[in-house]
Design an enzyme around this catalytic site. Structure first.
Site, PDB file in Angstrom:
ATOM      1  N   GLU A   1     107.496 110.611  77.909  1.00 49.11           N
ATOM      2  CA  GLU A   1     108.212 111.819  78.277  1.00 49.11           C
ATOM      3  C   GLU A   1     109.513 111.310  78.842  1.00 49.11           C
ATOM      4  OE1 GLU A   1     106.011 113.955  80.990  1.00 49.11           O
ATOM      5  OE2 GLU A   1     104.347 114.098  79.794  1.00 49.11           O
TER       6      GLU A   1
ATOM      7  N   SER B   1     104.708 109.892  94.023  1.00 52.97           N
ATOM      8  CA  SER B   1     105.638 109.455  93.137  1.00 52.97           C
ATOM      9  C   SER B   1     105.295 108.603  91.963  1.00 52.97           C
ATOM     10  CB  SER B   1     106.799 108.873  93.958  1.00 52.97           C
ATOM     11  OG  SER B   1     107.758 108.256  93.332  1.00 52.97           O
ATOM     12  N   LEU B   2     106.093 108.126  91.318  1.00 49.68           N
ATOM     13  CA  LEU B   2     105.757 107.176  90.191  1.00 49.68           C
ATOM     14  C   LEU B   2     105.968 105.752  90.314  1.00 49.68           C
ATOM     15  CD1 LEU B   2     106.563 109.173  86.850  1.00 49.68           C
ATOM     16  CD2 LEU B   2     104.373 108.499  87.395  1.00 49.68           C
TER      17      LEU B   2
ATOM     18  N   CYS C   1     144.654  98.146 110.569  1.00 48.97           N
ATOM     19  CA  CYS C   1     145.087  99.104 109.485  1.00 48.97           C
ATOM     20  C   CYS C   1     146.279  98.594 108.703  1.00 48.97           C
ATOM     21  CB  CYS C   1     145.486 100.190 110.027  1.00 48.97           C
ATOM     22  SG  CYS C   1     146.284 101.708 108.958  1.00 48.97           S
TER      23      CYS C   1
ATOM     24  N   GLU D   1     110.222 119.158  87.191  1.00 50.03           N
ATOM     25  CA  GLU D   1     111.502 118.786  87.961  1.00 50.03           C
ATOM     26  C   GLU D   1     112.380 119.797  87.648  1.00 50.03           C
ATOM     27  OE1 GLU D   1     110.968 115.735  88.863  1.00 50.03           O
ATOM     28  OE2 GLU D   1     113.202 114.973  89.306  1.00 50.03           O
TER      29      GLU D   1
ATOM     30  N   ASP E   1     116.158 113.720  85.812  1.00 51.82           N
ATOM     31  CA  ASP E   1     116.697 113.474  87.084  1.00 51.82           C
ATOM     32  C   ASP E   1     117.052 114.597  87.832  1.00 51.82           C
ATOM     33  OD1 ASP E   1     117.481 111.591  89.060  1.00 51.82           O
ATOM     34  OD2 ASP E   1     119.203 110.899  88.061  1.00 51.82           O
TER      35      ASP E   1
ATOM     36  N   CYS F   1     149.684 100.703 109.575  1.00 49.60           N
ATOM     37  CA  CYS F   1     150.287 100.891 110.915  1.00 49.60           C
ATOM     38  C   CYS F   1     150.002  99.851 111.701  1.00 49.60           C
ATOM     39  CB  CYS F   1     149.883 102.021 111.251  1.00 49.60           C
ATOM     40  SG  CYS F   1     148.186 102.265 112.028  1.00 49.60           S
TER      41      CYS F   1
ATOM     42  N   CYS G   1     140.918 104.017 111.100  1.00 52.75           N
ATOM     43  CA  CYS G   1     141.890 103.760 111.781  1.00 52.75           C
ATOM     44  C   CYS G   1     142.136 105.040 112.862  1.00 52.75           C
ATOM     45  CB  CYS G   1     143.450 103.672 110.819  1.00 52.75           C
ATOM     46  SG  CYS G   1     144.940 103.869 111.804  1.00 52.75           S
TER      47      CYS G   1
ATOM     48  N   ARG H   1     108.324 118.378  97.130  1.00 52.66           N
ATOM     49  CA  ARG H   1     107.353 117.131  97.469  1.00 52.66           C
ATOM     50  C   ARG H   1     107.459 117.025  99.038  1.00 52.66           C
ATOM     51  NH1 ARG H   1     107.475 112.534  94.161  1.00 52.66           N
ATOM     52  NH2 ARG H   1     109.672 112.480  94.280  1.00 52.66           N
TER      53      ARG H   1
ATOM     54  N   TYR I   1     105.948 119.148  83.566  1.00 57.35           N
ATOM     55  CA  TYR I   1     105.399 118.246  82.803  1.00 57.35           C
ATOM     56  C   TYR I   1     104.148 117.555  83.384  1.00 57.35           C
ATOM     57  CZ  TYR I   1     107.879 116.115  86.809  1.00 57.35           C
ATOM     58  OH  TYR I   1     108.536 115.712  87.998  1.00 57.35           O
TER      59      TYR I   1
ATOM     60  N   LYS J   1     112.293 110.932  81.666  1.00 59.37           N
ATOM     61  CA  LYS J   1     112.271 111.260  83.010  1.00 59.37           C
ATOM     62  C   LYS J   1     113.443 111.985  83.697  1.00 59.37           C
ATOM     63  CE  LYS J   1     111.597 108.234  87.343  1.00 59.37           C
ATOM     64  NZ  LYS J   1     112.364 109.210  88.168  1.00 59.37           N
TER      65      LYS J   1
ATOM     66  N   ASP K   1     123.408 105.895  96.137  1.00 64.40           N
ATOM     67  CA  ASP K   1     122.036 105.330  96.048  1.00 64.40           C
ATOM     68  C   ASP K   1     122.040 103.805  96.103  1.00 64.40           C
ATOM     69  OD1 ASP K   1     121.702 108.015  95.489  1.00 64.40           O
ATOM     70  OD2 ASP K   1     120.758 107.661  93.427  1.00 64.40           O
ATOM     71  N   PHE K   2     123.087 103.385  95.278  1.00 62.18           N
ATOM     72  CA  PHE K   2     123.199 101.883  95.311  1.00 62.18           C
ATOM     73  C   PHE K   2     123.091 101.203  96.726  1.00 62.18           C
ATOM     74  CE2 PHE K   2     126.198  98.322  95.407  1.00 62.18           C
ATOM     75  CZ  PHE K   2     125.343  97.415  94.711  1.00 62.18           C
TER      76      PHE K   2
ATOM     77  N   LYS L   1     112.970 102.648  84.038  1.00 62.94           N
ATOM     78  CA  LYS L   1     114.008 103.250  84.540  1.00 62.94           C
ATOM     79  C   LYS L   1     115.277 102.360  83.535  1.00 62.94           C
ATOM     80  CE  LYS L   1     114.356 104.796  88.844  1.00 62.94           C
ATOM     81  NZ  LYS L   1     115.026 105.550  89.644  1.00 62.94           N
TER      82      LYS L   1
ATOM     83  N   CYS M   1     150.027 106.839 112.105  1.00 65.62           N
ATOM     84  CA  CYS M   1     149.837 106.202 111.032  1.00 65.62           C
ATOM     85  C   CYS M   1     150.049 106.853 109.757  1.00 65.62           C
ATOM     86  CB  CYS M   1     148.137 105.913 110.793  1.00 65.62           C
ATOM     87  SG  CYS M   1     147.677 105.002 109.354  1.00 65.62           S
TER      88      CYS M   1
HETATM   89  S1  IVH Z   1     104.771 112.898  86.287  1.00 66.63           S
HETATM   90  C1  IVH Z   1     101.688 111.873  89.579  1.00 66.63           C
HETATM   91  N1  IVH Z   1     106.470 113.040  84.554  1.00 66.63           N
HETATM   92  O1  IVH Z   1     109.992 111.289  88.674  1.00 66.63           O
HETATM   93  C2  IVH Z   1     102.826 111.724  88.470  1.00 66.63           C
HETATM   94  N2  IVH Z   1     107.515 112.854  86.774  1.00 66.63           N
HETATM   95  O2  IVH Z   1     110.330 108.900  90.354  1.00 66.63           O
HETATM   96  C3  IVH Z   1     103.494 112.974  88.380  1.00 66.63           C
HETATM   97  N3  IVH Z   1     109.935 112.908  87.108  1.00 66.63           N
HETATM   98  O3  IVH Z   1     107.876 112.265  91.202  1.00 66.63           O
HETATM   99  C4  IVH Z   1     104.995 112.922  88.027  1.00 66.63           C
HETATM  100  N4  IVH Z   1     110.346 113.379  84.933  1.00 66.63           N
HETATM  101  O4  IVH Z   1     109.849 113.913  90.382  1.00 66.63           O
HETATM  102  C5  IVH Z   1     106.573 112.823  85.936  1.00 66.63           C
HETATM  103  N5  IVH Z   1     108.201 113.634  82.946  1.00 66.63           N
HETATM  104  C6  IVH Z   1     107.999 113.364  84.092  1.00 66.63           C
HETATM  105  C7  IVH Z   1     108.878 113.136  84.989  1.00 66.63           C
HETATM  106  C8  IVH Z   1     108.649 112.802  86.115  1.00 66.63           C
HETATM  107  C9  IVH Z   1     110.747 113.335  86.303  1.00 66.63           C
HETATM  108  C10 IVH Z   1     110.137 112.622  88.625  1.00 66.63           C
HETATM  109  C11 IVH Z   1     108.960 113.269  89.389  1.00 66.63           C
HETATM  110  C12 IVH Z   1     108.456 111.872  90.084  1.00 66.63           C
HETATM  111  C13 IVH Z   1     109.350 111.093  89.880  1.00 66.63           C
HETATM  112  C14 IVH Z   1     108.861 109.799  90.096  1.00 66.63           C
END
Ligand code: IVH
Length: 681
Positions: A127, A97-98, A416, A187, A131, A419, A434, A150, A235, A129, A48-49, A322, A440
């Site tokens: 709440e 998304s958020l 390399c 989620e 993963d 080798c 390589c 999604r 959620y 979040k 991801d990084f 985050k 090698c």
């Molecule tokens: S609410 C319109 N609540 O985080 C808003 N999302 O980065 C609907 N996620 O798309 C999302 N925990 O997949 C909501 N407690 C939570 C969540 C949550 C994880 C995810 C979700 C969202 C993503 C955004």
């Protein structure tokens, strides 16, 4: 003179612009590919990084060069997880998304925006979040109707069958006061315990529970999904006739209907109370049995949510905060370049040992040359090491203020280290290889160790034995193992009569190991244990596989371009053919035990030219080809006027069918073909 300078300036600016344009286009292509790997194939090739670094670089270039704006650039999208294998369903309410925040100030800014747009008092709901993978569940008259991912936010994949295997998701609701139609979003995630168990059994472990959850939910076989024991928190309730005007109360109600709703949910009357919640979970998150990557803050009153509304990407009434991945600073002492059995180069940093998230870290991944360059890492630098969701810690930055002036940039190796062969890097790939696969040392040793391993030929003796054998010059490739003699083995350090006999016996016994494991043992890139099994089912002997064309390979379910290319590449090399011939000579199982399709041979098909294509059920493609030849006909890979029959299996490509129809070639199915043999023409 002036005009020359002007011309030069114009010329160089133009050249510079072209350079940037090219850079932007390469980054876009690259990110699209990684997006696809991540969301569609669920097998990310970079962390991801690394992805974020590339995206940031693109964002920066696009910002600095607005004339290269492009509506479809990866910077403009929420991401897609659509998979062609699933039916697409359009979301009734788009699935956004958020927005993210990473520090207190950004959260205070969010609060100010909310305050400005609302006249009345408001409260938040905090709440966790989760993963995992976002899912939208629709219910009609209390029954689960669809479960949709999604996708691109507008349309997603219908994964209902898979979601039905998740025990915490109710298929039929409890009580009777639910709306006749509504949607609930949440989620899907994989708890740590399930993740650890699963990874123990996997040859290629998932990097983190999120990847495992997303890979699982996209599986074609829902009985496999059921075994993976996913879980789901819901959620967010959507619909016309919701029970309450408050988000919080709606969730409590949803609990009564049978949904698993967030347990660690809390109302906050002010942004300061939100900060308390964040601070608490910043530490406490490590004690949860699943991953969270932040917290989510939502305005509680739905009327106020409606006033705030949405931007094109996310709601204005909610935001995520985050957590920072745990990070420490330490000295970069040196860099090693490891060469894997396929020749892939991995730069690894040797660090001054440092404690990070409960373990001592001495080594960390340096990803690849692009990242080293982008971070401008130099030997002797003080570097920041991070442990995020991934198992291996990584270097994410350099403390440039602590840098002494005289240290030089870290030049990535061009040859390399083992080798001296010049390294190569394929277009679109970030990894160097390589190419000296046959000479090698770490590649040879890696291949032999792979052959020895339990899932392959299960030959007793691991890395140490392979090292001794290699250093003594007794083995240079996997076929040499079968030509070892007693004298050679007993001459190795630490080997006595008994251990020598054991090793020889173990080598001899491996000759009985079934074909799919032998195929896996060859170490063809991308042919892991599962793919080897699939290949064996479709190509009953190594000769069949060797002669398979690219098109024939990709017709097999689960064999994509990359695997097919790798197989073709492997069998193109005379060295590999020689090795296989030697393995054959030594009696290894290089065909399926019951591969003989039919002993019947006749001249019923004499003089005919037959093309087969698609997927078959009673016989494998290989077997059908064998039958064709045994009965006097010729197998042909392409359709022409001379073709007598096209034997069409399932999922046959449309172009082949079209061509056959156009040329009036007789098209028959597998059953017709069997009848053809048994009854004659
Ligand atoms: S609410 C319109 N609540 O985080 C808003 N999302 O980065 C609907 N996620 O798309 C999302 N925990 O997949 C909501 N407690 C939570 C969540 C949550 C994880 C995810 C979700 C969202 C993503 C955004």
């Amino acid at each position: 003179m002036k005009s020359i300078i002007f011309f030069n300036h114009f010329f160089f600016t133009q050249m510079h612009k072209n350079e940037i344009k090219k850079q932007i286009s390469t980054l876009r292509k690259d990110l699209e590919m990684h997006n696809y790997n991540y969301y569609v194939l669920s097998t990310p090739k970079i962390s991801d990084f690394e992805y974020d670094m590339k995206l940031k670089e693109l964002e920066k270039l696009e910002k600095e060069n607005p004339d290269f704006f492009e509506i479809n650039s990866p910077t403009q999208r929420v991401g897609t997880d659509s998979n062609e294998e699933f039916n697409q369903i359009t979301h009734k309410y788009s699935m956004l998304s958020l927005g993210n925040t990473y520090n207190q100030q950004e959260l205070l800014d969010f609060d100010s925006r909310v305050k400005k747009l609302l006249d009345d008092k408001y409260e938040y709901v905090c709440e966790l979040k989760y993963d995992g993978v976002a899912i939208g569940l629709s219910y009609e008259n209390g029954k689960l109707k669809h479960a949709v991912t999604r996708g691109d936010g507008v349309k997603g994949d219908d994964v209902t069958q898979n979601v039905k295997t998740i025990k915490s998701i109710p298929l039929n609701l409890q009580g009777s006061d639910y709306p006749s139609f509504f949607e609930i979003r949440g989620e899907i995630f994989m708890p740590h315990k399930v993740f650890d168990e699963l990874n123990k059994q996997r040859e290629t472990p998932f990097a983190n529970p999120r990847n495992a959850a997303s890979g699982t939910i996209k599986m074609q076989n829902s009985s496999q999904v059921a075994k993976r024991k996913l879980d789901c928190y819901l959620y967010y309730l959507l619909g016309e006739k919701l029970p309450s005007n408050y988000h919080y109360e709606n969730l409590i109600k949803a609990k009564d209907w049978g949904f698993k709703i967030p347990t660690h949910i809390k109302k906050a009357e002010s942004i300061n109370q939100v900060f308390d919640y964040i601070n608490y979970w910043n530490n406490e998150r490590h004690n949860l049995p699943f991953d969270i990557d932040g917290i989510v803050i939502k305005v509680n009153l739905i009327e106020q949510q409606d006033i705030l509304g949405f931007t094109s990407k996310s709601p204005r009434w909610a935001i995520s905060y985050k957590f920072k991945a745990e990070q420490v600073a330490t000295d970069l002492l040196s860099v090693d370049y490891q060469i894997g059995r396929t020749g892939a180069v991995t730069p690894v940093a040797n660090l001054k040992p440092v404690l990070l998230a409960g373990t001592t870290v001495k080594r960390a991944s340096l990803h690849n040359s692009d990242i080293i360059k982008a971070l401008d890492i130099r030997l002797g630098d003080m570097v920041f090491v991070e442990k995020g969701g991934e198992i291996i810690p990584k270097i994410v930055g350099v403390d440039k203020e602590k840098r002494k002036n005289d240290i030089l940039s870290l030049e990535y190796i061009t040859n390399c280290p083992e080798c001296s062969e010049k390294l190569i890097r394929k277009d679109g790939e970030s990894i160097h290889y390589c190419p000296n696969h046959d000479n090698c040392p770490p590649q040879i040793k890696g291949k032999i160790e792979h052959m020895f391993s339990r899932k392959a030929m299960n030959i007793g003796g691991g890395e140490a034995t392979v090292n001794l054998l290699f250093n003594a010059g007794f083995v240079k490739n996997i076929a040499d193992i079968y030509e070892l003699n007693k004298e050679q083995i007993i001459s190795l350090e630490g080997f006595k009569e008994k251990s020598t006999n054991n090793l020889l016996r173990s080598i001899d016994e491996s000759k009985k190991i079934e074909y799919n494991k032998v195929l896996y043992s060859l170490g063809i890139r991308y042919v892991g244990a599962t793919i080897a099994k699939i290949l064996c089912k479709n190509f009953k002997s190594i000769d069949g596989l060797m002669n398979a064309s690219f098109e024939e390979l990709i017709e097999v379910d689960e064999i994509g371009n990359k695997i097919a290319e790798s197989i073709i590449y492997y069998f193109q090399k005379p060295n590999n053919i020689e090795i296989i011939n030697r393995l054959k000579k030594h009696g290894l199982q290089l065909k399926d035990k019951d591969s003989s399709s039919s002993n019947v041979s006749s001249n019923k098909l004499e003089g005919l030219s037959i093309v087969i294509s698609g997927k078959f059920h009673k016989y494998s493609r290989d077997q059908i080809k064998e039958i064709i030849e045994k009965n006097g006909a010729k197998n042909s890979s392409s359709i022409s006027k001379k073709t007598s029959y096209l034997v069409a299996g399932e999922k046959i490509g449309p172009s082949k069918l079209q061509k056959a129809k156009k040329l009036n070639i007789k098209i028959i199915n597998e059953l017709d073909f069997i009848n053809l043999i048994s009854e004659g023409l």
